[in-house]
Design a protein around this motif. Structure first.
Motif, short mmCIF file in Angstrom:
data_model
loop_
_atom_site.label_atom_id
_atom_site.label_comp_id
_atom_site.label_asym_id
_atom_site.label_seq_id
_atom_site.Cartn_x
_atom_site.Cartn_y
_atom_site.Cartn_z
N LYS A 142 0.81 -1.22 0.00
CA LYS A 142 0.00 0.00 0.00
C LYS A 142 0.84 1.27 0.00
O LYS A 142 0.31 2.37 0.07
CB LYS A 142 -0.93 0.01 1.22
N ASN A 143 2.18 1.11 -0.06
CA ASN A 143 3.08 2.26 -0.05
C ASN A 143 2.80 3.19 1.14
O ASN A 143 2.74 4.42 1.00
CB ASN A 143 2.98 3.06 -1.35
N THR A 144 2.61 2.59 2.29
CA THR A 144 2.20 3.37 3.45
C THR A 144 3.01 3.01 4.68
O THR A 144 3.26 1.82 4.95
CB THR A 144 0.71 3.18 3.74
N LEU A 145 3.41 4.02 5.41
CA LEU A 145 4.10 3.92 6.69
C LEU A 145 3.11 4.25 7.80
O LEU A 145 2.24 5.11 7.62
CB LEU A 145 5.26 4.92 6.71
N TYR A 146 3.26 3.59 8.93
CA TYR A 146 2.36 3.83 10.06
C TYR A 146 3.13 4.12 11.35
O TYR A 146 4.29 3.72 11.49
CB TYR A 146 1.47 2.60 10.31
N LEU A 147 2.47 4.80 12.25
CA LEU A 147 2.99 4.94 13.60
C LEU A 147 1.81 4.79 14.56
O LEU A 147 0.94 5.66 14.62
CB LEU A 147 3.66 6.29 13.82
N GLN A 148 1.78 3.65 15.26
CA GLN A 148 0.76 3.42 16.28
C GLN A 148 1.25 4.01 17.58
O GLN A 148 2.31 3.61 18.08
CB GLN A 148 0.49 1.93 16.44
#
Lengths: 118, 110
Positions: free
Chosen positions: A76-82
């Motif tokens: 998804k070409n996406t970075l996350y920060l929880q």
């Protein structure tokens, strides 16, 4: 054109959670390490977290270790920060940035503001 | 994980040269020589000016140069121009595979 677009910021109470996203486009996302950097408005830059290109290696600043989790979805070409157990001192603009490599942060998103307040 | 140490402010007149220092420990600078410098104008995102201690991105003026000696890195701006007035931050990859920024230096062009 390389673009990084953060989202997910907002107002949350102390102890609450948020998940930030960073949508990448214009380059081969799965070839690059990426980082989260934060900045209290009017103050300095603070490194928060890093993930390698395939998501197998991560690291965190001591101030967020055990509370924040970085991840990525290369499909998804996406970075996350929880962000969990948020504190007032986590209030800041959160930027995602690409590692060019060799720690050259060559592209930055516009940032998303996280406000932690009761 | 303390911030690298930079002077809070520096100033210079147009045409002059200024140097901003960035000091830390041997662990802060690690064994990678991954020291970079960022320029940030008010309300804007940071822009990389120097990476790997002394390398300059192609779009950055050659008035900007970087160096490192021991546990102190330096950014030098020659031929100071009004547009150089901004905040400047150093950054280094550490031996622990974390990264650390300096506290930032406000450059005033007199």
């Amino acid at each position: 054109e390389v673009q990084l677009v953060e989202s997910g910021g907002g107002l949350v109470q102390p102890g609450g959670s948020l998940r930030l996203s960073c949508a990448a486009s214009g380059f081969n996302f799965n070839n690059y390490w990426v980082h989260w950097v934060r900045q209290v408005p009017g103050k300095g830059l603070v490194w928060v977290s890093w993930i390698n290109n395939d998501g197998t290696t991560t690291n965190y600043a001591d101030s967020v270790k055990g509370r924040f989790t970085i991840s990525r979805d290369n499909a998804k070409n996406t970075l996350y920060l929880q962000m969990n157990s948020l504190r007032v001192e986590d209030t800041a603009i959160y930027y995602c940035t690409r590692d060019a490599p060799h720690s050259q942060f060559d592209f930055w998103g516009q940032g998303t503001l996280v406000s932690v307040s009761s | 994980q303390s911030a690298l140490t930079q002077p809070a402010s520096v100033s210079g007149s147009p045409g002059q040269s200024i140097t901003i220092s960035c000091s830390g420990t041997s662990s802060d600078f690690g064994s990678y020589d991954h020291v970079s410098w960022y320029q940030q104008h008010p309300g804007r995102v940071p822009k990389v000016m120097i990476y790997e201690v002394s390398k300059r991105p192609s779009a950055v003026s050659d008035r900007f140069s970087g160096s490192k000696s021991g546990n102190t890195a330096s950014l030098t701006i020659s031929g100071l121009q009004a547009e150089d007035e901004a905040d400047y931050y150093c950054c280094s990859r550490t031996n622990s595979d974390t990264w650390v920024f300096g506290g930032g230096t406000k450059l005033t062009v007199l």
